[in-house]
Motif scaffolding. Structure first.
Motif, short mmCIF file in Angstrom:
data_model
loop_
_atom_site.label_atom_id
_atom_site.label_comp_id
_atom_site.label_asym_id
_atom_site.label_seq_id
_atom_site.Cartn_x
_atom_site.Cartn_y
_atom_site.Cartn_z
N VAL A 396 78.56 -2.72 -35.73
CA VAL A 396 77.35 -2.26 -35.05
C VAL A 396 76.54 -3.49 -34.65
O VAL A 396 76.30 -4.38 -35.47
CB VAL A 396 76.48 -1.34 -35.93
CG1 VAL A 396 75.21 -0.94 -35.18
CG2 VAL A 396 77.25 -0.10 -36.35
N SER A 397 76.14 -3.54 -33.39
CA SER A 397 75.26 -4.61 -32.93
C SER A 397 74.45 -4.10 -31.74
O SER A 397 74.67 -2.98 -31.26
CB SER A 397 76.05 -5.86 -32.55
OG SER A 397 76.95 -5.59 -31.49
N GLU A 398 73.54 -4.92 -31.27
CA GLU A 398 72.70 -4.55 -30.13
C GLU A 398 72.99 -5.47 -28.97
O GLU A 398 73.19 -6.68 -29.15
CB GLU A 398 71.22 -4.66 -30.52
CG GLU A 398 70.27 -4.17 -29.44
CD GLU A 398 68.80 -4.36 -29.81
OE1 GLU A 398 67.93 -3.90 -29.05
OE2 GLU A 398 68.53 -4.99 -30.85
N CYS A 399 73.03 -4.91 -27.77
CA CYS A 399 73.28 -5.69 -26.57
C CYS A 399 72.39 -5.18 -25.45
O CYS A 399 72.51 -4.02 -25.03
CB CYS A 399 74.75 -5.61 -26.16
SG CYS A 399 75.16 -6.55 -24.68
N ASN A 400 71.47 -6.04 -25.00
CA ASN A 400 70.59 -5.69 -23.88
C ASN A 400 69.87 -4.36 -24.09
O ASN A 400 69.79 -3.52 -23.19
CB ASN A 400 71.38 -5.67 -22.56
CG ASN A 400 72.00 -7.01 -22.23
OD1 ASN A 400 71.43 -8.06 -22.58
ND2 ASN A 400 73.14 -7.01 -21.60
N GLY A 401 69.37 -4.16 -25.30
CA GLY A 401 68.57 -2.97 -25.59
C GLY A 401 69.35 -1.75 -26.02
O GLY A 401 68.75 -0.74 -26.38
N ARG A 402 70.68 -1.81 -26.01
CA ARG A 402 71.50 -0.69 -26.45
C ARG A 402 72.33 -1.10 -27.66
O ARG A 402 72.84 -2.21 -27.73
CB ARG A 402 72.43 -0.20 -25.33
CG ARG A 402 71.72 0.57 -24.25
CD ARG A 402 72.72 1.26 -23.32
NE ARG A 402 73.57 2.23 -24.00
CZ ARG A 402 73.20 3.48 -24.29
NH1 ARG A 402 71.99 3.89 -23.98
NH2 ARG A 402 74.05 4.30 -24.89
#
Length: 475
Positions: A396-402
């Motif tokens: 699980v990670s975040e990329c550009n707000g998603r």
């Protein structure tokens, strides 16, 4: 073992008043009696994994209004909806419009066999109409598309297939509810050399659910200094009795590691935190505490989880798998690929859940830090080898707000202790080979951290990603 949260499910079964009285004089029972019998079967099966809130079969607008009021009053975690036959859609569209946002599982049951050959007899004609759930579901699907409600999934299958999918959906809904009440603690900062692991705390709360609290090294040091010596001795005794102590372990440093572990759990409880994201390589932590706490969770506890390196996304992955399984979950990063054996080594330094009785544990020195100037350099930890078997590996990670979730199935292979200072294991992808797996991960864009749990959890994770509006990929 942690208990798996049990959801509260709203049971929404929709039928038509037009058919209600059909066949009421028949010895076999008419439409309504057959629907009541069918409804009882759904309720009984759902009760195996959810607390059922059932307003009775919905025939009219008033029935639907009452059902919505009951679901709201009981604060259901999700709704199992199903058309028992064709029916008018005036009730369904009111549900889509007026029901507060909750996860909805719209099922369509396929019968194992058709129990009539023709409809010349009244009983067979009633059975024909009674079997028309496909008609009702197809009609309902048009309104589903028009309303575009989030967290609504559709599924078709035989009864057992449908209920298995509903169980997976219920588990996902339970995790969603748990996440919305969860509190994570960050101690004390992100890892400044791992920018790709950073997430926005506001986004974490708004989209994933947990509130993030910031914990301090100063608070931890005070708790360490005030810890009850009796508790320390008792905890150390349990560890030494249960696990092999590798020769060369310093007793004073063992005390320090146990003391710091107990203190970390204590400050987490006081802060109302159940998941501690610990930056265990933070220079301030190492200088002030002098070690990385090595026995988390502490013996006899399972209410506080800890992940290393300040990775909130990694902590979220571990928390999710814990909620889905109720079992120990490990925090790993892949180290290298063994081409000849078609497998890869993975594990992690620092805190890792070592409590799975199938795993292998030794109390050993943290050699990685043994030659540093920290006051408890090389302090012992639970050196753990991950047990063999089918595992789900979740990122699980975040990329550009998603947020993104990536999961894959791997087989943990039998393995001995061989990576000093790292809890570890050897793994083989269930699908494809290791090079293909990591090629796909590189193309998706991830970080190095993954949660690892026993069993195949992919279907539940797919549903959870839909409920949380996370991007999702199975490899």
């Amino acid at each position: 073992m942690r208990p798996i949260p049990k959801t509260k499910a709203g049971l929404l079964l929709i039928a038509t008043s037009r058919f209600r009285e059909l066949g009421s004089e028949l010895p076999q029972g008419g439409y309504e009696l057959r629907k009541i019998s069918e409804a009882a079967r759904y309720s009984e099966e759902l009760e195996k994994f959810s607390e059922v809130v059932y307003p009775g079969i919905v025939y009219t607008r008033d029935d639907m209004d009452n059902a919505i009021k009951l679901f709201k009053c009981e604060n259901v975690d999700w709704v199992f909806a199903l058309f028992l036959s064709w029916t008018e859609d005036f009730a369904w569209v009111r549900f889509l419009r007026d029901m507060p946002l909750v996860p909805i599982f719209l099922g369509c049951k396929v019968r194992d066999e058709i129990s009539f050959k023709d409809t010349f007899e009244e009983s067979d004609f009633v059975e024909f109409l009674s079997a028309g759930g496909l008609v009702g579901s197809l009609e309902a699907s048009g309104s589903v598309r028009r309303f575009s409600r989030p967290m609504l999934v559709t599924s078709i299958g035989r009864f057992d297939e449908l209920m298995l999918k509903a169980m997976h959906f219920a588990h996902a809904a339970a995790v969603r509810s748990s996440l919305r009440g969860a509190v994570f603690g960050l101690l004390a900062s992100y890892n400044e050399v791992m920018w790709s692991t950073y997430v926005d705390p506001y986004n974490l709360f708004m989209k994933a659910g947990p509130e993030l609290r910031f914990m301090s090294v100063t608070t931890l040091v005070k708790e360490i200094n005030s810890l009850d010596t009796t508790l320390l001795k008792k905890t150390r005794g349990i560890l030494e009795e249960k696990y092999e102590v590798v020769p060369g372990v310093d007793e004073g440093k063992l005390d320090a590691s146990v003391r710091a572990s107990l203190a970390l759990e204590s400050i987490a409880r006081k802060a109302g935190v159940s998941m501690v994201v610990l930056n265990d390589v933070d220079p301030v932590l190492l200088e002030e505490v002098g070690l990385r706490p090595g026995f988390l969770p502490c013996p006899g506890t399972n209410d506080i989880s800890v992940v290393p390196e300040g990775d909130i996304g990694g902590g979220l992955a571990v928390y999710i798998l814990m909620q889905l399984t109720g079992k120990p979950v490990n925090f790993i990063e892949p180290f290298h690929i063994d081409i000849k054996q078609d497998c890869f080594a993975a594990g992690h330094a620092g805190p890792n859940d070592y409590t799975d009785p199938s795993g292998r544990v030794k109390i050993a020195c943290d050699v990685r830090f043994a030659k540093t100037s920290y006051k408890h350099a090389g302090a012992p930890f639970a050196w753990y080898v991950i047990p063999p078997g089918l595992k789900t590996m979740l990122h699980v990670s975040e990329c550009n707000g998603r947020f993104k979730m990536v999961c894959t199935l791997v087989e943990a292979l039998p393995c001995k202790h061989f990576l000093v200072s790292y809890s570890h294991g050897m793994f083989r992808p269930v699908s494809g080979n290791s090079e293909q797996l990591f090629q796909s991960l590189l193309e998706i864009g991830v970080t190095q951290h993954y949660a690892l749990a026993e069993g195949d959890l992919c279907d539940r994770l797919r549903y959870l990603a839909q409920l949380l509006d996370f991007d999702f990929k199975i490899l």
